[in-house]
Design a protein around this motif. Structure first.
Motif, PDB file in Angstrom:
ATOM      1  N   UNK A  22       0.829  -1.213   0.000  1.00  0.00           N
ATOM      2  CA  UNK A  22       0.000   0.000   0.000  1.00  0.00           C
ATOM      3  C   UNK A  22       0.861   1.259   0.000  1.00  0.00           C
ATOM      4  N   UNK A  23       1.895   1.248   0.810  1.00  0.00           N
ATOM      5  CA  UNK A  23       2.788   2.424   0.894  1.00  0.00           C
ATOM      6  C   UNK A  23       3.497   2.640  -0.439  1.00  0.00           C
ATOM      7  N   UNK A  24       4.026   1.551  -1.013  1.00  0.00           N
ATOM      8  CA  UNK A  24       4.722   1.676  -2.297  1.00  0.00           C
ATOM      9  C   UNK A  24       3.784   2.158  -3.401  1.00  0.00           C
ATOM     10  N   UNK A  25       2.552   1.637  -3.417  1.00  0.00           N
ATOM     11  CA  UNK A  25       1.609   2.050  -4.464  1.00  0.00           C
ATOM     12  C   UNK A  25       1.282   3.534  -4.355  1.00  0.00           C
ATOM     13  N   UNK A  26       1.091   4.007  -3.123  1.00  0.00           N
ATOM     14  CA  UNK A  26       0.796   5.437  -2.927  1.00  0.00           C
ATOM     15  C   UNK A  26       1.958   6.307  -3.380  1.00  0.00           C
ATOM     16  N   UNK A  27       3.166   5.781  -3.262  1.00  0.00           N
ATOM     17  CA  UNK A  27       4.361   6.529  -3.680  1.00  0.00           C
ATOM     18  C   UNK A  27       4.781   6.198  -5.110  1.00  0.00           C
ATOM     19  N   UNK A  28       3.897   5.424  -5.819  1.00  0.00           N
ATOM     20  CA  UNK A  28       4.143   5.058  -7.212  1.00  0.00           C
ATOM     21  C   UNK A  28       5.460   4.295  -7.395  1.00  0.00           C
ATOM     22  N   UNK A  29       5.830   3.491  -6.396  1.00  0.00           N
ATOM     23  CA  UNK A  29       7.037   2.658  -6.483  1.00  0.00           C
ATOM     24  C   UNK A  29       6.634   1.275  -7.027  1.00  0.00           C
ATOM     25  N   UNK A  30       6.266   1.256  -8.297  1.00  0.00           N
ATOM     26  CA  UNK A  30       5.703   0.047  -8.893  1.00  0.00           C
ATOM     27  C   UNK A  30       6.717  -1.099  -8.995  1.00  0.00           C
ATOM     28  N   UNK A  31       7.972  -0.777  -9.236  1.00  0.00           N
ATOM     29  CA  UNK A  31       8.976  -1.827  -9.357  1.00  0.00           C
ATOM     30  C   UNK A  31       9.130  -2.598  -8.053  1.00  0.00           C
ATOM     31  N   UNK A  32       9.083  -1.865  -6.919  1.00  0.00           N
ATOM     32  CA  UNK A  32       9.202  -2.528  -5.623  1.00  0.00           C
ATOM     33  C   UNK A  32       8.026  -3.480  -5.395  1.00  0.00           C
ATOM     34  N   UNK A  33       6.820  -3.045  -5.830  1.00  0.00           N
ATOM     35  CA  UNK A  33       5.643  -3.906  -5.694  1.00  0.00           C
ATOM     36  C   UNK A  33       5.827  -5.173  -6.525  1.00  0.00           C
ATOM     37  N   UNK A  34       6.265  -5.001  -7.775  1.00  0.00           N
ATOM     38  CA  UNK A  34       6.463  -6.151  -8.665  1.00  0.00           C
ATOM     39  C   UNK A  34       7.483  -7.120  -8.097  1.00  0.00           C
ATOM     40  N   UNK A  35       8.567  -6.591  -7.555  1.00  0.00           N
ATOM     41  CA  UNK A  35       9.613  -7.458  -7.020  1.00  0.00           C
ATOM     42  C   UNK A  35       9.117  -8.260  -5.820  1.00  0.00           C
ATOM     43  N   UNK A  36       8.363  -7.604  -4.946  1.00  0.00           N
ATOM     44  CA  UNK A  36       7.850  -8.306  -3.772  1.00  0.00           C
ATOM     45  C   UNK A  36       6.850  -9.392  -4.177  1.00  0.00           C
ATOM     46  N   UNK A  37       5.950  -9.061  -5.092  1.00  0.00           N
ATOM     47  CA  UNK A  37       4.986 -10.056  -5.556  1.00  0.00           C
ATOM     48  C   UNK A  37       5.684 -11.207  -6.271  1.00  0.00           C
ATOM     49  N   UNK A  38       6.718 -10.875  -7.035  1.00  0.00           N
ATOM     50  CA  UNK A  38       7.461 -11.916  -7.726  1.00  0.00           C
ATOM     51  C   UNK A  38       8.111 -12.885  -6.760  1.00  0.00           C
ATOM     52  N   UNK A  39       8.636 -12.352  -5.662  1.00  0.00           N
ATOM     53  CA  UNK A  39       9.300 -13.183  -4.666  1.00  0.00           C
ATOM     54  C   UNK A  39       8.303 -14.045  -3.895  1.00  0.00           C
ATOM     55  N   UNK A  40       7.151 -13.437  -3.511  1.00  0.00           N
ATOM     56  CA  UNK A  40       6.189 -14.153  -2.662  1.00  0.00           C
ATOM     57  C   UNK A  40       5.220 -15.040  -3.468  1.00  0.00           C
ATOM     58  N   UNK A  41       4.772 -14.531  -4.603  1.00  0.00           N
ATOM     59  CA  UNK A  41       3.688 -15.191  -5.340  1.00  0.00           C
ATOM     60  C   UNK A  41       4.182 -15.926  -6.574  1.00  0.00           C
ATOM     61  N   UNK A  42       5.227 -15.374  -7.212  1.00  0.00           N
ATOM     62  CA  UNK A  42       5.696 -15.898  -8.488  1.00  0.00           C
ATOM     63  C   UNK A  42       5.860 -17.405  -8.565  1.00  0.00           C
ATOM     64  N   UNK A  43       6.463 -18.054  -7.562  1.00  0.00           N
ATOM     65  CA  UNK A  43       6.712 -19.510  -7.671  1.00  0.00           C
ATOM     66  C   UNK A  43       5.459 -20.366  -7.521  1.00  0.00           C
ATOM     67  N   UNK A  44       4.332 -19.778  -7.191  1.00  0.00           N
ATOM     68  CA  UNK A  44       3.182 -20.576  -6.762  1.00  0.00           C
ATOM     69  C   UNK A  44       2.178 -20.895  -7.859  1.00  0.00           C
ATOM     70  N   UNK A  45       2.216 -20.215  -8.982  1.00  0.00           N
ATOM     71  CA  UNK A  45       1.283 -20.558 -10.052  1.00  0.00           C
ATOM     72  C   UNK A  45       1.779 -20.044 -11.397  1.00  0.00           C
ATOM     73  N   UNK A  46       1.091 -20.469 -12.440  1.00  0.00           N
ATOM     74  CA  UNK A  46       1.503 -20.150 -13.812  1.00  0.00           C
ATOM     75  C   UNK A  46       0.301 -19.664 -14.596  1.00  0.00           C
ATOM     76  N   UNK A  47       0.522 -18.745 -15.478  1.00  0.00           N
ATOM     77  CA  UNK A  47      -0.554 -18.286 -16.347  1.00  0.00           C
ATOM     78  C   UNK A  47      -0.025 -18.101 -17.760  1.00  0.00           C
ATOM     79  N   UNK A  48      -0.919 -18.250 -18.730  1.00  0.00           N
ATOM     80  CA  UNK A  48      -0.565 -17.977 -20.119  1.00  0.00           C
ATOM     81  C   UNK A  48      -0.757 -16.483 -20.364  1.00  0.00           C
ATOM     82  N   UNK A  49       0.290 -15.823 -20.757  1.00  0.00           N
ATOM     83  CA  UNK A  49       0.214 -14.385 -20.991  1.00  0.00           C
ATOM     84  C   UNK A  49      -0.336 -14.094 -22.388  1.00  0.00           C
ATOM     85  N   UNK A  50      -0.958 -12.960 -22.523  1.00  0.00           N
ATOM     86  CA  UNK A  50      -1.567 -12.632 -23.812  1.00  0.00           C
ATOM     87  C   UNK A  50      -0.522 -12.559 -24.913  1.00  0.00           C
TER      88      UNK A  50
END
Length: 342
Positions: A22-50
């Motif tokens: 929430x703090x990063x999003x309010x400060x528009x720190x999108x890369x930090x959000x992506x990195x955290x999600x990649x670390x926590x969520x990335x290994x857990x599922x797969x999707x076909x990208x458009x």
């Protein structure tokens, strides 16, 4: 939400992670959000990208800048000046009331840039009188007898050009009054067209009362039939942006107006750009914008939000908010501040 449900107290995203995001999003720190999600969520599922689907990239035509006609320009200028005038007195109001006022004013400005007669309709939780003089009200009430909008003139030129080549056309608008105006306009020109919006019923076999009425599914089926004679479909994103596929026979979509709801906008794009047709046919998008109007801000804002969303969903994971009916209050308020609080 899925992880919370499956793992209860062992979700890969902790409360601390959520606060940090929430703090990063309010400060528009999108890369930090992506990195955290990649670390926590990335290994857990797969999707076909458009981008992996082999679709021909869609063409986003340069926005078509339209000049307002005489009376709509007068109405837009007066409404905008009235909002500027009222904004100078905003410091007298509390924050909760200000949010309602700002949101209502932005909706009014969007209405004028779509179809001036929309100003006569009511807005929930907003009763501010922007019309003022009886002369302005009279112009709005009699608007249809005075002129048609510049956008409708330009829309007609585009549709006629596409129909000369036997192209089916999808027209998007976010206001009921504008949708009905467009349908009435092309019907009067002897074009067969149908409308899908909130009032259009969905197919329900147990409901005998709609047996003589075309449902959303009926209209879709007729429209995608190459030989049906129904070649113009008019719709609003809230009712038609999701679950209706038109990509097998329609490859041209025109946006008469836009809203700040990026989720609905992205879903609407995919009505004509998806697997099962877009591998060989190229989708085309056209945007009508009035010069020096709120249309410019809306399109710019949508592009920024779309870029942010795509930067996430084109990764190997998909974690993002795509609530089709999320409140747009904050978008309207932020837009108000950009335009009137500089």
């Amino acid at each position: 939400n899925l992880f919370d449900y499956l793992w209860l107290d062992k979700s890969p995203l902790t409360d601390r992670d959520r606060i940090q995001i929430d703090i990063w999003e309010k400060n528009k720190q999108n890369e930090e959000v992506k990195n955290l999600l990649g670390e926590r969520i990335g290994p857990l599922f797969y999707r076909v990208r458009k981008k992996d689907l082999g679709l021909i990239p869609a063409v986003f035509h340069k926005p078509i800048i339209v000049k307002m006609n005489k009376y709509e320009k007068k109405i837009y200028s007066l409404i905008k000046s009235k909002i500027y005038e009222l904004s100078n007195e905003d410091y007298f109001e509390n924050q909760e009331l200000l949010v309602k006022l700002w949101r209502g004013r932005m909706i009014r400005l969007r209405q004028v840039s779509s179809y001036p007669k929309l100003l006569l309709s009511a807005i929930n939780n907003y009763k501010e009188d922007l019309l003022g003089s009886s002369e302005l009200k009279q112009i709005i009430e009699n608007y249809d007898s005075l002129e048609i909008t510049g956008k409708l003139e330009e829309l007609t030129r585009i549709v006629l050009r596409l129909r000369e080549d036997d192209k089916k056309v999808l027209i998007w608008s976010n206001f009921i009054g504008s949708l009905e105006l467009i349908k009435r306009h092309f019907s009067n020109m002897n074009y067969r067209c149908e409308l899908i919006y909130g009032k259009t019923p969905s197919r329900n076999k147990s409901n005998e009362n709609i047996s003589d009425i075309l449902t959303r599914e009926d209209i879709r089926d007729i429209f995608v039939d190459e030989n049906s004679g129904l070649d113009i479909l008019i719709a609003n994103p809230a009712a038609c942006a999701e679950s209706i596929s038109l990509h097998k026979t329609c490859y041209h979509a025109i946006y008469y107006d836009l809203s700040y709801n990026c989720a609905q906008y992205l879903q609407s794009l995919d009505r004509i750009h998806r697997v099962g047709g877009s591998e060989e046919k190229q989708a085309n998008y056209y945007f009508l914008q009035y010069e020096n109007s709120i249309d410019i801000d809306i399109k710019s804002n949508l592009e920024q939000k779309a870029e942010k969303m795509y930067s996430i969903i084109e990764e190997d994971y998909e974690i993002y908010n795509l609530d089709m009916f999320e409140s747009s209050d904050d978008d309207d308020v932020q837009a108000y501040k950009r335009i009137f609080k500089k």
